[in-house]
Design a protein around this motif. Structure first.
Motif, mmCIF file in Angstrom:
data_model
loop_
_atom_site.group_PDB
_atom_site.id
_atom_site.type_symbol
_atom_site.label_atom_id
_atom_site.label_comp_id
_atom_site.label_asym_id
_atom_site.label_seq_id
_atom_site.Cartn_x
_atom_site.Cartn_y
_atom_site.Cartn_z
ATOM 1 N N GLN A 70 0.823 -1.206 0.000
ATOM 2 C CA GLN A 70 0.000 0.000 0.000
ATOM 3 C C GLN A 70 0.860 1.261 0.000
ATOM 4 O OE1 GLN A 70 -2.707 -0.645 3.343
ATOM 5 N NE2 GLN A 70 -4.324 -1.044 1.865
ATOM 6 N N LEU A 71 0.353 2.268 -0.690
ATOM 7 C CA LEU A 71 1.019 3.556 -0.773
ATOM 8 C C LEU A 71 0.533 4.426 0.381
ATOM 9 C CD1 LEU A 71 2.922 5.236 -2.626
ATOM 10 C CD2 LEU A 71 0.850 6.101 -3.736
ATOM 11 N N VAL A 72 1.473 5.026 1.121
ATOM 12 C CA VAL A 72 1.121 5.876 2.257
ATOM 13 C C VAL A 72 1.882 7.192 2.186
ATOM 14 C CG1 VAL A 72 0.527 3.989 3.829
ATOM 15 C CG2 VAL A 72 2.859 4.839 3.761
ATOM 16 N N ASN A 73 1.266 8.196 2.787
ATOM 17 C CA ASN A 73 1.891 9.501 2.959
ATOM 18 C C ASN A 73 2.026 9.685 4.461
ATOM 19 O OD1 ASN A 73 2.602 12.179 3.103
ATOM 20 N ND2 ASN A 73 0.703 12.956 2.231
ATOM 21 N N LEU A 74 3.205 10.073 4.926
ATOM 22 C CA LEU A 74 3.350 10.280 6.352
ATOM 23 C C LEU A 74 4.238 11.475 6.650
ATOM 24 C CD1 LEU A 74 6.242 9.279 7.869
ATOM 25 C CD2 LEU A 74 5.438 7.121 6.979
ATOM 26 N N GLU A 75 3.975 12.062 7.801
ATOM 27 C CA GLU A 75 4.829 13.100 8.354
ATOM 28 C C GLU A 75 5.344 12.585 9.676
ATOM 29 O OE1 GLU A 75 3.395 17.101 8.598
ATOM 30 O OE2 GLU A 75 2.181 16.839 6.788
ATOM 31 N N GLY A 76 6.580 12.921 9.989
ATOM 32 C CA GLY A 76 7.151 12.474 11.243
ATOM 33 C C GLY A 76 8.388 13.267 11.594
ATOM 34 N N ILE A 77 9.069 12.785 12.625
ATOM 35 C CA ILE A 77 10.317 13.399 13.049
ATOM 36 C C ILE A 77 11.407 12.344 13.051
ATOM 37 C CG2 ILE A 77 9.215 15.207 14.420
ATOM 38 C CD1 ILE A 77 9.817 13.518 16.910
ATOM 39 N N LEU A 78 12.646 12.786 12.832
ATOM 40 C CA LEU A 78 13.783 11.879 12.881
ATOM 41 C C LEU A 78 14.223 11.689 14.318
ATOM 42 C CD1 LEU A 78 16.090 13.077 9.981
ATOM 43 C CD2 LEU A 78 14.745 10.983 10.084
ATOM 44 N N LEU A 107 -2.865 6.176 0.741
ATOM 45 C CA LEU A 107 -3.095 6.748 -0.580
ATOM 46 C C LEU A 107 -3.607 5.730 -1.589
ATOM 47 C CD1 LEU A 107 0.045 9.048 -0.915
ATOM 48 C CD2 LEU A 107 -2.262 9.663 -0.159
ATOM 49 N N SER A 108 -3.536 4.451 -1.250
ATOM 50 C CA SER A 108 -4.032 3.423 -2.166
ATOM 51 C C SER A 108 -5.264 2.760 -1.571
ATOM 52 C CB SER A 108 -2.941 2.389 -2.451
ATOM 53 O OG SER A 108 -2.481 1.803 -1.258
ATOM 54 N N LYS A 109 -6.003 2.070 -2.416
ATOM 55 C CA LYS A 109 -7.247 1.418 -2.003
ATOM 56 C C LYS A 109 -6.990 0.361 -0.941
ATOM 57 C CE LYS A 109 -9.668 1.648 -6.407
ATOM 58 N NZ LYS A 109 -10.237 0.824 -7.474
ATOM 59 N N VAL A 110 -8.013 0.148 -0.131
ATOM 60 C CA VAL A 110 -7.996 -0.948 0.828
ATOM 61 C C VAL A 110 -8.594 -2.141 0.100
ATOM 62 C CG1 VAL A 110 -8.848 -1.766 3.043
ATOM 63 C CG2 VAL A 110 -8.304 0.647 2.733
ATOM 64 N N GLU A 111 -7.867 -3.233 0.044
ATOM 65 C CA GLU A 111 -8.301 -4.387 -0.740
ATOM 66 C C GLU A 111 -9.434 -5.162 -0.063
ATOM 67 O OE1 GLU A 111 -7.122 -5.179 -3.822
ATOM 68 O OE2 GLU A 111 -5.967 -3.339 -3.740
ATOM 69 N N ALA A 112 -9.140 -5.769 1.073
ATOM 70 C CA ALA A 112 -10.095 -6.693 1.674
ATOM 71 C C ALA A 112 -11.146 -5.952 2.507
ATOM 72 C CB ALA A 112 -9.356 -7.705 2.533
ATOM 73 N N ALA A 113 -10.745 -5.443 3.630
ATOM 74 C CA ALA A 113 -11.688 -4.758 4.522
ATOM 75 C C ALA A 113 -11.861 -3.328 4.031
ATOM 76 C CB ALA A 113 -11.156 -4.778 5.936
ATOM 77 N N ASP A 114 -13.064 -2.885 3.930
ATOM 78 C CA ASP A 114 -13.339 -1.532 3.469
ATOM 79 C C ASP A 114 -13.225 -0.594 4.650
ATOM 80 O OD1 ASP A 114 -15.966 -0.109 1.373
ATOM 81 O OD2 ASP A 114 -13.987 0.602 1.954
ATOM 82 N N ASP A 115 -12.007 -0.066 4.858
ATOM 83 C CA ASP A 115 -11.713 0.781 6.014
ATOM 84 C C ASP A 115 -11.490 2.212 5.540
ATOM 85 O OD1 ASP A 115 -9.063 0.763 8.555
ATOM 86 O OD2 ASP A 115 -10.850 1.982 8.311
ATOM 87 N N PRO A 116 -12.471 3.099 5.678
ATOM 88 C CA PRO A 116 -12.334 4.454 5.168
ATOM 89 C C PRO A 116 -11.487 5.359 6.045
ATOM 90 C CG PRO A 116 -14.432 4.221 6.250
ATOM 91 C CD PRO A 116 -13.763 2.859 6.289
ATOM 92 N N SER A 117 -11.076 4.888 7.219
ATOM 93 C CA SER A 117 -10.347 5.765 8.142
ATOM 94 C C SER A 117 -8.953 6.046 7.643
ATOM 95 C CB SER A 117 -10.277 5.119 9.528
ATOM 96 O OG SER A 117 -9.497 3.945 9.458
ATOM 97 N N ASP A 118 -8.444 7.181 8.034
ATOM 98 C CA ASP A 118 -7.032 7.454 7.802
ATOM 99 C C ASP A 118 -6.448 7.897 9.130
ATOM 100 O OD1 ASP A 118 -7.536 10.149 8.198
ATOM 101 O OD2 ASP A 118 -7.515 10.632 6.065
ATOM 102 N N GLY A 119 -5.157 7.969 9.185
ATOM 103 C CA GLY A 119 -4.490 8.301 10.443
ATOM 104 C C GLY A 119 -4.409 9.794 10.636
ATOM 105 N N ALA A 120 -5.400 10.333 11.270
ATOM 106 C CA ALA A 120 -5.365 11.762 11.584
ATOM 107 C C ALA A 120 -4.208 12.022 12.524
ATOM 108 C CB ALA A 120 -6.687 12.184 12.207
#
Length: 123
Positions: A70-78, A107-120
């Motif tokens: 899966q494709l993800v976008n994330l922000e974080g700290i080193l 950023l990519s579709k959820v295949e099996a479980a339809d989980d619309p949540s994202d990591g706020a």
């Protein structure tokens, strides 16, 4: 001063849930990013970089739903930490770089479980 990392990449394996010594759950993600460039001969070259990402608290619940590829976008700290390894009686110190996620979005579709949540934001 400012410490911020922004990545868009693919998971190299399913999220790995763990429990810290203080019984707090966290998730480890291995995320691959790729860059391409033209070399002196005009041919394209690629390099893949692997990033070790930690998701804590509420963000770990979302991170557990992520799957390999899966494709993800994330922000974080080193974050850096020193470790010691012993090889054939000789102790070596080295530094490990980690990313501690602050926010994450699939950023990519959820295949099996339809989980619309994202990591706020995990604040």
């Amino acid at each position: 001063m400012f410490n911020k990392v922004i990545l868009i990449g693919r998971l190299g394996q399913n999220a790995e849930a763990k429990t810290a010594q203080n019984n707090k759950e966290y998730v480890i993600l291995n995320i691959a990013t790729q860059e391409s460039w033209k070399n002196d001969k005009g041919d394209y070259e690629n390099r893949t970089e692997w990033h070790r990402v930690f998701a804590w608290r509420n963000l770990s619940k979302f991170a557990k739903t992520l799957q390999k590829g899966q494709l993800v976008n994330l922000e974080g700290i080193l974050r850096y930490r020193e470790v010691e390894d012993e090889v054939k009686g000789t102790t070596f110190k080295h530094r490990i770089t980690e990313i501690h996620a602050i926010s994450m979005k699939r950023l990519s579709k959820v295949e099996a479980a339809d989980d619309p949540s994202d990591g706020a934001d995990d604040e």
